[in-house]
Each structure stands twice: as structure tokens, then as C-alpha cells.
Design a protein around this motif. Structure first.
Motif, PDB file in Angstrom:
ATOM      1  N   UNK A   1       0.822  -1.200   0.000  1.00 53.04           N
ATOM      2  CA  UNK A   1       0.000   0.000   0.000  1.00 53.04           C
ATOM      3  C   UNK A   1       0.862   1.260   0.000  1.00 53.04           C
ATOM      4  N   UNK A   2       0.238   2.347  -0.368  1.00 54.00           N
ATOM      5  CA  UNK A   2       0.836   3.681  -0.387  1.00 54.00           C
ATOM      6  C   UNK A   2       2.118   3.738  -1.204  1.00 54.00           C
ATOM      7  N   UNK A   3       3.222   4.130  -0.606  1.00 57.49           N
ATOM      8  CA  UNK A   3       4.462   4.294  -1.366  1.00 57.49           C
ATOM      9  C   UNK A   3       5.036   2.954  -1.826  1.00 57.49           C
ATOM     10  N   UNK A   4       4.557   1.866  -1.244  1.00 56.30           N
ATOM     11  CA  UNK A   4       5.022   0.526  -1.604  1.00 56.30           C
ATOM     12  C   UNK A   4       4.036  -0.182  -2.545  1.00 56.30           C
ATOM     13  N   UNK A   5       2.986   0.523  -2.976  1.00 49.87           N
ATOM     14  CA  UNK A   5       1.925  -0.077  -3.795  1.00 49.87           C
ATOM     15  C   UNK A   5       2.475  -0.622  -5.100  1.00 49.87           C
ATOM     16  N   UNK A   6       1.918  -1.744  -5.522  1.00 48.55           N
ATOM     17  CA  UNK A   6       2.316  -2.360  -6.792  1.00 48.55           C
ATOM     18  C   UNK A   6       1.090  -2.995  -7.434  1.00 48.55           C
ATOM     19  N   UNK A   7       1.199  -3.238  -8.723  1.00 45.38           N
ATOM     20  CA  UNK A   7       0.133  -3.840  -9.511  1.00 45.38           C
ATOM     21  C   UNK A   7       0.656  -5.091 -10.177  1.00 45.38           C
ATOM     22  N   UNK A   8      -0.259  -6.012 -10.504  1.00 44.45           N
ATOM     23  CA  UNK A   8       0.109  -7.226 -11.221  1.00 44.45           C
ATOM     24  C   UNK A   8      -1.030  -7.581 -12.171  1.00 44.45           C
ATOM     25  N   UNK A   9      -0.690  -8.372 -13.170  1.00 43.82           N
ATOM     26  CA  UNK A   9      -1.686  -8.840 -14.127  1.00 43.82           C
ATOM     27  C   UNK A   9      -2.694  -9.713 -13.386  1.00 43.82           C
ATOM     28  N   UNK A  10      -3.958  -9.588 -13.714  1.00 40.75           N
ATOM     29  CA  UNK A  10      -5.000 -10.410 -13.104  1.00 40.75           C
ATOM     30  C   UNK A  10      -4.669 -11.875 -13.340  1.00 40.75           C
ATOM     31  N   UNK A  11      -4.824 -12.688 -12.301  1.00 45.40           N
ATOM     32  CA  UNK A  11      -4.616 -14.125 -12.417  1.00 45.40           C
ATOM     33  C   UNK A  11      -3.276 -14.582 -11.895  1.00 45.40           C
ATOM     34  N   UNK A  12      -2.375 -13.654 -11.562  1.00 45.19           N
ATOM     35  CA  UNK A  12      -1.064 -14.037 -11.033  1.00 45.19           C
ATOM     36  C   UNK A  12      -1.195 -14.177  -9.523  1.00 45.19           C
ATOM     37  N   UNK A  13      -1.180 -15.395  -9.029  1.00 39.41           N
ATOM     38  CA  UNK A  13      -1.275 -15.645  -7.598  1.00 39.41           C
ATOM     39  C   UNK A  13       0.059 -16.043  -7.007  1.00 39.41           C
ATOM     40  N   UNK A  14       0.847 -16.749  -7.776  1.00 41.95           N
ATOM     41  CA  UNK A  14       2.141 -17.234  -7.323  1.00 41.95           C
ATOM     42  C   UNK A  14       3.191 -16.648  -8.247  1.00 41.95           C
TER      43      UNK A  14
END
Length: 138
Positions: free
Chosen positions: A49-62
Motif C-alpha cells: 500500500x501507499x508508497x510501496x503499492x504495486x500492480x500485477x496482471x489479473x490471475x497471477x497468484x504465485x
């Protein structure tokens, strides 16, 4: 930016996206992430969250799994579930489709409905407001 998230990184931050794209504005990158999220292509990485927030492609769990299937690749299966439901029911709405598929995002379900509509398989039930939209077979 689509390609950066999907192909080069398992997860991406605002800073990485700015470095990769040459876009200097944090706000511009944030808007791009928001549009990708609204299209059901990316999701926030849990616990970041916040300054450490990141995004990933939907479906990537591992992060180490090369066999993970993205949400987008699952669309044909979800479309089939919707069509199977409509065999026994006159109409379907976003809430029912989310429960049936296990998808939490209303936007992803809406995209699935639009794909089916564009294929000429379903149509919106007349007389319903957008928020209460229901779909039926053509």
C-alpha cells in the motif's frame, strides 16, 4: 503500458512504470493503472500500500508460477458459464454472474457481457437502468 505490466514484470510500481515509459508524472501513471484496473487487466498486489503499492496482471497468484492463467484467458470459459446459466434462466445480472464465476470485479463481468453482446449472443433487457442491468439471450 499494457505490455510492461503483462510481459516484462510480474508486478510493477508507479516508479518502475515511470522509468520504463519516460512519463514523469505520477498522476498520469496512476490514471493508466486505474484504466487497466477498470478494464479488468490488473489488480493491486495484496499487502502493498501507499508508497510501496504495486500492480500485477489479473490471475497471477504465485510469482514463481509460469502456469498461472490470466483472467483474460479465462473469458471464454466465463462466457460459457453465462450462456449455460441462460439455458435455464431468462436473465442474468452482474451480481449473479460474479457469484457463479467467483469473479469479484463487476467490471470484468461487464466486459464478459459486452463480449457476448458483440458476438450477438445476449442483449440487455429493455427497461432496466444501467445499475440494475440484466441480460438475456438473443
Amino acid at each position: 503500458m499494457d505490455c510492461i505490466v503483462c510481459y516484462k514484470f510480474k508486478e510493477i510500481t508507479n516508479k518502475i512504470a515511470r522509468n520504463e515509459t519516460g512519463i514523469r508524472s505520477e498522476g498520469t501513471i496512476k490514471q493508466a493503472f486505474s484504466r487497466l484496473k477498470d478494464r479488468g487487466l490488473i489488480e493491486a498486489v495484496p499487502g502493498r500500500a501507499r508508497s510501496n503499492a504495486a500492480w500485477r496482471k489479473i490471475g497471477i497468484n504465485d510469482a514463481d508460477s509460469e502456469n498461472t492463467i490470466s483472467m483474460y484467458e479465462m473469458y471464454p470459459q466465463y462466457e460459457q458459464l453465462v450462456m449455460d446459466y441462460l439455458v435455464d434462466h431468462e436473465e442474468i445480472d452482474n451480481r449473479i454472474a460474479r457469484q457463479m464465476t467467483g469473479i469479484e470485479s463487476g467490471t470484468v463481468i461487464k466486459n464478459i457481457f459486452y463480449r457476448l453482446r458483440n458476438k450477438g449472443l445476449i442483449k440487455i433487457v429493455p427497461g432496466k437502468s444501467r445499475i440494475n442491468a440484466k441480460w438475456c439471450k438473443v
